[in-house]
Design a protein around this motif. Structure first.
Motif, PDB file in Angstrom:
ATOM      1  N   PHE A 242       0.734  -1.245   0.118  1.00 21.46           N
ATOM      2  CA  PHE A 242       0.118  -0.016   0.017  1.00 21.46           C
ATOM      3  C   PHE A 242       0.939   1.349   0.010  1.00 21.46           C
ATOM      4  N   THR A 243       1.940   1.195   0.614  1.00 19.47           N
ATOM      5  CA  THR A 243       2.942   2.436   0.940  1.00 19.47           C
ATOM      6  C   THR A 243       3.480   2.603  -0.695  1.00 19.47           C
ATOM      7  N   ILE A 244       3.888   1.599  -1.132  1.00 19.31           N
ATOM      8  CA  ILE A 244       4.506   1.660  -2.588  1.00 19.31           C
ATOM      9  C   ILE A 244       3.335   2.390  -3.558  1.00 19.31           C
ATOM     10  N   LEU A 245       2.315   1.906  -3.274  1.00 19.60           N
ATOM     11  CA  LEU A 245       1.025   2.276  -4.168  1.00 19.60           C
ATOM     12  C   LEU A 245       0.935   3.827  -3.880  1.00 19.60           C
ATOM     13  N   THR A 246       0.778   4.140  -2.500  1.00 25.66           N
ATOM     14  CA  THR A 246       0.692   5.618  -2.473  1.00 25.66           C
ATOM     15  C   THR A 246       1.739   6.359  -2.844  1.00 25.66           C
ATOM     16  N   VAL A 247       2.841   5.920  -2.686  1.00 26.07           N
ATOM     17  CA  VAL A 247       4.203   6.876  -3.210  1.00 26.07           C
ATOM     18  C   VAL A 247       4.223   6.978  -4.574  1.00 26.07           C
ATOM     19  N   PHE A 248       3.628   5.931  -5.203  1.00 28.55           N
ATOM     20  CA  PHE A 248       3.591   6.100  -6.916  1.00 28.55           C
ATOM     21  C   PHE A 248       2.806   6.962  -7.139  1.00 28.55           C
ATOM     22  N   TYR A 249       1.177   7.025  -6.478  1.00 27.48           N
ATOM     23  CA  TYR A 249       0.380   8.028  -7.276  1.00 27.48           C
ATOM     24  C   TYR A 249       0.689   9.314  -6.508  1.00 27.48           C
ATOM     25  N   VAL A 250       1.366   9.550  -5.633  1.00 26.59           N
ATOM     26  CA  VAL A 250       1.620  10.915  -5.064  1.00 26.59           C
ATOM     27  C   VAL A 250       2.589  11.552  -5.969  1.00 26.59           C
ATOM     28  N   GLY A 438      -8.653  19.919  -1.217  1.00 21.81           N
ATOM     29  CA  GLY A 438      -7.313  20.607  -1.083  1.00 21.81           C
ATOM     30  C   GLY A 438      -6.508  20.423  -2.303  1.00 21.81           C
ATOM     31  N   LYS A 439      -6.753  19.560  -3.256  1.00 18.65           N
ATOM     32  CA  LYS A 439      -6.078  19.229  -4.486  1.00 18.65           C
ATOM     33  C   LYS A 439      -4.627  19.093  -4.239  1.00 18.65           C
ATOM     34  N   ASP A 440      -4.339  18.665  -2.706  1.00 17.06           N
ATOM     35  CA  ASP A 440      -2.881  18.456  -2.515  1.00 17.06           C
ATOM     36  C   ASP A 440      -2.526  17.189  -3.151  1.00 17.06           C
ATOM     37  N   PRO A 441      -1.431  17.255  -3.799  1.00 16.53           N
ATOM     38  CA  PRO A 441      -0.837  15.908  -4.288  1.00 16.53           C
ATOM     39  C   PRO A 441      -0.442  14.859  -3.402  1.00 16.53           C
ATOM     40  N   VAL A 442      -0.196  15.149  -2.280  1.00 18.14           N
ATOM     41  CA  VAL A 442      -0.048  14.121  -1.294  1.00 18.14           C
ATOM     42  C   VAL A 442      -1.502  13.348  -1.036  1.00 18.14           C
ATOM     43  N   LEU A 443      -2.370  14.379  -0.764  1.00 26.61           N
ATOM     44  CA  LEU A 443      -3.888  13.705  -0.505  1.00 26.61           C
ATOM     45  C   LEU A 443      -4.524  13.126  -1.660  1.00 26.61           C
ATOM     46  N   LEU A 444      -4.128  13.733  -2.868  1.00 29.14           N
ATOM     47  CA  LEU A 444      -4.876  13.074  -3.988  1.00 29.14           C
ATOM     48  C   LEU A 444      -4.227  11.692  -4.284  1.00 29.14           C
ATOM     49  N   GLY A 445      -3.002  11.544  -4.303  1.00 32.47           N
ATOM     50  CA  GLY A 445      -2.240  10.470  -4.389  1.00 32.47           C
ATOM     51  C   GLY A 445      -2.711   9.476  -3.384  1.00 32.47           C
ATOM     52  N   SER A 446      -2.665   9.737  -1.889  1.00 34.76           N
ATOM     53  CA  SER A 446      -3.260   8.701  -1.219  1.00 34.76           C
ATOM     54  C   SER A 446      -4.757   8.323  -1.394  1.00 34.76           C
ATOM     55  N   LEU A 447      -5.423   9.152  -1.925  1.00 39.78           N
ATOM     56  CA  LEU A 447      -6.990   8.813  -2.192  1.00 39.78           C
ATOM     57  C   LEU A 447      -6.599   7.980  -3.365  1.00 39.78           C
TER      58      LEU A 447
END
Lengths: 484, 216
Positions: A242-250, A438-447
């Motif tokens: 899940f962490t890899i997936l999150t980092v990828f999308y962020v 927020g359109k924050d990349p971190v939040l969008l990526g984790s979503l």
């Protein structure tokens, strides 16, 4: 005085120590009982033990084969008594522990659980003669004594079978073949089991007449703690993926990829509601709920509050944020202040926009209800963690004629918001809303990562259903069983 | 003294109930007493529970146990929080906040992963067609229950999928999901309303039994 006091204590301990050791030995002596018995049952066989895996230590698992007279034979076994051999030092320490318990009882002015004429009762009578300060002093010295003596337990346990006794631990009904001896890790506790000390066990089969037959003695065995719980390996693996997936999308979001998030009705309504409040010249009430600053719902709510505060600052509307938790208040103040700064109106920010009320649930509700009826906010926004107060708040807001937008991940409270509010964000929609706004990349990526994790969960669950239905192998289903 | 307590409790209860008619001065007085008492109570309770019992006794134990030096770290974070009272070094207060939020979110991550993901998947993995092992006949009650669980989990998860618009088959599945959610919420609603009724009954019982002695 102190010398006299300590002499009295240790004299008492010495006297009790003899009787205690005799009592314990008598309890564990099988030959004394067997003389009175008509016939002995067959003993349990093949007693074995192992350190309990994946734990913090201080625990041993015992296994044995049932006595042939368990459920059959001529002497039906009623139960199994489990004994542990302990060095004399441990018995002495237990006695000191008993003394501390008695002292605590005197300090707390209670005699619960002490029978008249018992050994504890005689200890109580001796200790009652001391003043409270003296008792505190004795207690502290005895605790120091235990702490020092515990360090010698591992060495003392090597003296087996000399200078020690069998201590009764527990009893189990017939048919039982295993026992988890979960000891305490607290040296002050009577159930303390030291790690890395030799431990010896035996199991007695007991009949209804009280006749006992002992198993072979098992030992030495030592308990120890583990740093890594192997039962949780699938969890570590899943979190890693899940962490890899999150980092990828962020990273994709940061590179400017267009990550689509479907519109959420409740959030679309926020801007309209702020506009309405501005037109009416009334404030906006924002309630963060009763969660702490570390609750995910509260964290999501901070992002939404930032967005609302920015719009409020732009439209020059009044914002009211009564809070329940002092830390939440501090974070919310920072969020609102930053939002006013982003909107280019730091001068419009007022310190008491976000204010603390109380940490009592219903007193907080009473205060917020009062604000609703006196300030008559045009819009009430409830985002965060809510409990029994949800309906009271939402109902009062509806009576006051405010537009209401809510969102919580507390399943039990969502129904109340649905019936009393105009828009409700259900569960995870609250988290999505914070990313959406927020359109924050971190939040969008984790979503995005969460979405794909959900897709994976659907696929894994469907495969699991097929595997379970057609019995293709339980190893797959077991992978998802998390053992604590 | 007990009689006085009953009278105060009864009058405050009636004062709060007066809100059902409309906002009024009596309600305002009761509300202010309630808030003031609770704020004062929690201030003192936090002082003795956190500052005295947890921190002070922890670092200076009186029962001979070892001092817990980690508590100094918590105390340091607490002191840093107070920095926000200064306009010059108020920014320092963000550090303990960041620590609290970050550390707790990290701890919760594992907890939620186990309860919301792993346990959910493992509870869904079940025989959808449940057969009696003796008679080899299908047990219809359990079978229907299992099928509903699988459909509910899948469609519910589809509803909470935010990366795709709810259209076509995807949209229809999400609609099934929202039906499941609404039925669940309805059940929750009924259950909680009943428990609230019992709270109301408790209060009325207090008024009629302990205060007015109209009930025996």
């Amino acid at each position: 005085m102190k010398v006299k006091m300590l002499l009295a204590v240790f004299l008492l301990l010495a006297i009790c120590s003899n009787s205690y050791a005799q009592d314990t030995t008598a309890e564990g002596d099988t030959t004394a009982i067997s003389v009175d018995s008509l016939r002995l049952p067959a003993p349990p066989g093949n007693l074995s033990g192992r350190d309990k895996p994946n734990d913090h230590g201080h625990a041993i698992i015992l296994d044995w084969e049932l006595s042939p007279d368990d459920g059959g034979g001529s002497n039906s076994v009623l139960r199994y008594d489990i004994y542990k051999w302990v060095p004399q030092l441990m018995l002495d320490i237990n006695l000191v522990r008993d003394s501390i318990i008695i002292i605590q009882k005197i300090i707390r002015k209670t005699t619960d659980g002490i029978e008249e004429g018992s050994q504890a009762d005689s200890m109580l009578k001796v200790f009652s003669k001391f003043s409270k300060d003296e008792l505190f002093d004795i207690r502290n010295r005895l605790t120091d004594h235990i702490k020092a003596e515990n360090e010698g337990l591992a060495e003392a346990s090597k003296s087996y079978p000399e200078n020690g006794a069998w201590l009764f631990i527990d009893k189990k009904p017939s048919g039982t073949k295993t026992f988890d001896h979960i000891g305490s890790k607290e040296f002050k506790s009577k159930g303390f089991v030291p790690d890395y000390a030799d431990l010896y066990y035996r199991v007695d089969a007991v009949t209804i007449t009280g006749a006992k037959a002992s198993s072979e003695i098992f030992g030495p065995i030592q308990s120890s703690g583990q740093w890594y719980n192997t039962y949780r390996t699938p969890v570590v693996f899943s979190v890693f993926l899940f962490t890899i997936l999150t980092v990828f999308y962020v990273m994709r979001a940061k590179q400017g990829a267009d990550l689509y998030v479907r519109p959420l009705g409740g959030i679309e309504a926020v801007d309209d509601a702020i506009g309405r409040a501005t037109e009416m010249g009334r404030p906006i009430l924002y309630v963060l709920g009763l969660g702490s600053a570390a609750d995910i719902a509260t964290i999501a709510s901070f992002t939404i509050l930032g967005r609302v505060a920015k719009k409020v600052a732009e439209y020059q509307t009044e914002l009211l944020v009564p809070t329940y938790d002092p830390i939440v208040m501090t974070v919310a103040q920072e969020v609102v202040k930053s939002a006013y700064l982003d909107a280019g109106r730091p001068d419009a920010y007022k310190e008491d926009t976000v204010h603390f009320v109380t940490q009592s649930q219903f007193a907080y509700v009473a205060a917020v209800n009062g604000i609703m009826l006196r300030e008559l906010p045009a819009t009430n926004v409830y985002m965060g963690k809510f409990f029994a107060e949800s309906l009271i708040l939402a109902e009062t807001g509806a009576l006051a004629g405010s537009i209401q937008i809510s969102g919580t991940d507390e399943i039990a409270q969502i129904p109340f918001f649905i019936v009393a509010c105009d828009y409700t964000l259900i569960g995870e929609e609250l988290y999505a809303a914070s990313a959406y706004l927020g359109k924050d990349p971190v939040l969008l990526g984790s979503l995005k990562a969460q979405d794909y994790a959900k897709a994976a969960i659907i696929i894994l669950a469907v495969i699991g259903v097929i595997v379970a239905q057609f019995d293709f192998g339980h190893y797959y289903v077991d992978l998802f069983e998390v053992v604590n | 003294m007990e009689l006085l307590g009953i009278w105060v409790a009864a009058l405050l209860t009636l004062g709060i109930f007066s809100f059902l008619y409309k906002d009024n001065p009596v309600y305002k007085i009761c509300e202010s007493i309630f808030i003031g008492v609770s704020a004062g109570y929690w201030a003192i309770a936090n002082f003795f529970d956190a500052l005295h019992k947890k921190f002070w006794i922890g670092v200076f134990p009186t029962d001979g146990s070892d001092p817990d030096y980690f508590l100094w770290f918590g105390a340091l974070l607490g002191v840093l929080m107070l920095m926000r009272l200064s306009s010059k070094i108020g920014w320092i207060a963000r550090w303990p906040l960041a620590f609290i939020v970050g550390a707790t979110a990290g701890l919760y991550m594992m907890l939620y992963f186990v309860s919301n993901a792993m346990n959910q998947v493992s509870s869904t993995m079940r025989d959808v067609i449940v057969v009696n092992s003796d008679t080899q006949l299908i047990i219809w009650g359990e079978t229907v229950g299992s099928i509903l669980i699988v459909i509910g989990v899948v469609s519910g998860l589809v509803y909470f999928f935010f990366s795709k618009e709810h259209k076509g088959i995807f949209g229809r599945t999400a609609r099934v999901g929202i039906w499941f959610l609404m039925i669940t919420f309805g059940a929750h609603f009924g259950y909680t309303v009943m428990s609230r009724m019992s709270l109301l009954i408790g209060r009325i019982d207090f008024l009629f039994r302990d205060w007015l002695h109209l009930l025996k």
